[in-house]
Design an enzyme around this catalytic site. Structure first.
Site, mmCIF file in Angstrom:
data_model
loop_
_atom_site.group_PDB
_atom_site.id
_atom_site.type_symbol
_atom_site.label_atom_id
_atom_site.label_comp_id
_atom_site.label_asym_id
_atom_site.label_seq_id
_atom_site.Cartn_x
_atom_site.Cartn_y
_atom_site.Cartn_z
ATOM 1 N N ALA A 52 0.803 -1.222 0.000
ATOM 2 C CA ALA A 52 0.000 0.000 0.000
ATOM 3 C C ALA A 52 0.836 1.273 0.000
ATOM 4 O O ALA A 52 0.297 2.356 -0.223
ATOM 5 C CB ALA A 52 -0.928 0.013 1.213
ATOM 6 N N TYR A 53 2.129 1.177 0.254
ATOM 7 C CA TYR A 53 2.955 2.374 0.321
ATOM 8 C C TYR A 53 3.151 2.947 -1.083
ATOM 9 O O TYR A 53 3.854 2.377 -1.919
ATOM 10 C CB TYR A 53 4.310 2.065 0.953
ATOM 11 C CG TYR A 53 4.248 1.704 2.421
ATOM 12 C CD1 TYR A 53 3.080 1.856 3.161
ATOM 13 C CD2 TYR A 53 5.373 1.207 3.074
ATOM 14 C CE1 TYR A 53 3.030 1.527 4.502
ATOM 15 C CE2 TYR A 53 5.337 0.873 4.421
ATOM 16 C CZ TYR A 53 4.158 1.029 5.135
ATOM 17 O OH TYR A 53 4.117 0.694 6.468
ATOM 18 N N GLY A 54 2.498 4.076 -1.329
ATOM 19 C CA GLY A 54 2.569 4.689 -2.647
ATOM 20 C C GLY A 54 1.973 3.812 -3.722
ATOM 21 O O GLY A 54 2.372 3.900 -4.885
ATOM 22 N N ASP A 55 0.993 2.969 -3.347
ATOM 23 C CA ASP A 55 0.384 2.023 -4.296
ATOM 24 C C ASP A 55 1.454 1.200 -5.019
ATOM 25 O O ASP A 55 1.367 0.958 -6.227
ATOM 26 C CB ASP A 55 -0.498 2.757 -5.310
ATOM 27 C CG ASP A 55 -1.751 3.330 -4.667
ATOM 28 O OD1 ASP A 55 -2.174 2.789 -3.625
ATOM 29 O OD2 ASP A 55 -2.290 4.319 -5.184
#
Length: 326
Positions: A52-55
């Site tokens: 989920a970090y920066g997609d």
């Protein structure tokens, strides 16, 4: 850097982890490269990221650096699955991932992990954690998926993240109930002098069931550095549109009092406030490693200096008193 076991498992990590939540967004590839070199050069091994970090941009950046800047075998690579892309408007005041879709189903977790492995350029991660709890998927389905990723070699160890005390205990007990299941080895939670709520239930559950604790935001979302004592610096997280609401809850009067105590302790020791706050949480019972995120390599190098420091007992006790959970 000293290495610690993660709970009762054989997994060992550096007692300080490198967080990459802002890599590819607030931290560009050049700063990320310098951070990774500095971290591994100091003996750090735990490299923490998430789908989920920066997609996925954080993982993609890490993948471009592994094998080039550092060898894959020199890091303990940890990622998370269970959060989808963020919705445009998440509720303010909590994690920057608030507002993201939660999906801990077998289909979603496996698809997420496989995509993470492609971005990271590796055939396995050392630690996969379920990023969040979801009521939409039966717990046994999520945990059976963790069994599967271990049995198929996609992950060496598994854990959970952001679970409450009862959720942690239920999940860990389920995995221990039948021989052959992949035991949970870790739980990753927010923990700092500004947020000690996990001491009430999560930490006792982790201790009783043999889980190591990895902590996010050990510097109180940056507030414990003292940078917000007189206002909001233009280059700080609170000055950005995507992280302002993340920092805001810790800019209240209670937090201000704790920060002033940390600054006073730092002045007396000749340390920085960040070193005081980080040493405090690093050496709390059950903590395997705080995970720190820095915008620049210079900031990270300053934090790495805490390796040679230990808080005097009387100062640790004083900080315990001033920050105690009501």
């Amino acid at each position: 850097m000293q290495q610690r076991s993660v709970g009762a498992s054989g997994l060992r990590v550096s007692r300080l982890g490198l967080g990459t939540m802002t890599w590819g967004r607030d931290t560009d590839e050049h700063e990320a490269r310098d951070q990774l070199v500095a971290f591994v050069g100091a003996g750090g091994t735990l490299l923490d990221t998430a789908a989920a970090y920066g997609d996925g941009v954080s993982e993609q950046l890490i993948g471009s650096l592994l094998g080039d800047v550092v060898a894959r075998e020199d890091v303990v690579l940890a990622t998370k699955a269970g959060l989808g892309q963020r919705r445009p408007a998440g509720r303010p005041g909590g994690s920057p991932n608030r507002g993201a879709t939660r999906d801990t189903s077998r289909r979603s977790v496996l698809a997420s992990l496989d995509a993470s492995l492609r971005r990271l350029g590796t055939d396995h991660v050392d630690l996969l954690q379920v990023h969040v709890w979801s009521d939409a998927t039966p717990l046994e389905e999520t945990l059976a998926t963790l069994d599967h990723v271990v049995s198929t070699g996609r992950a060496r160890y598994v854990g959970v993240s952001n679970y409450t005390g009862w959720q942690t205990a239920q999940a860990a007990t389920w995995q221990r109930a039948v021989p052959g299941r992949a035991p949970l080895v870790s739980t990753q939670v927010e923990y700092s002098l500004l947020n000690r709520n996990v001491e009430l239930e999560v930490l006792p559950a982790a201790e009783a069931l043999g889980l190591g604790v990895l902590t996010w935001s050990p510097l109180g979302r940056g507030v414990l550095t003292g940078k917000y004592r007189t206002g909001t610096p233009s280059d700080s997280r609170a000055a950005t549109s995507h992280l302002a609401s993340f920092v805001e809850p810790y800019l209240d009067e209670r937090s201000h009092g704790i920060v002033e105590s940390v600054v006073k302790a730092a002045d007396g020791l000749g340390w920085t406030p960040a070193e005081v706050a980080l040493a405090w949480v690093r050496d709390r019972p059950g903590v395997a490693a705080p995970v720190v995120g820095a915008r620049t390599a210079a900031q990270l190098r300053a934090l790495l200096s805490v390796e040679d420091k230990a808080l005097p007992l009387e100062i640790a006790d004083a900080l315990d008193d001033v920050s105690a959970v009501d």
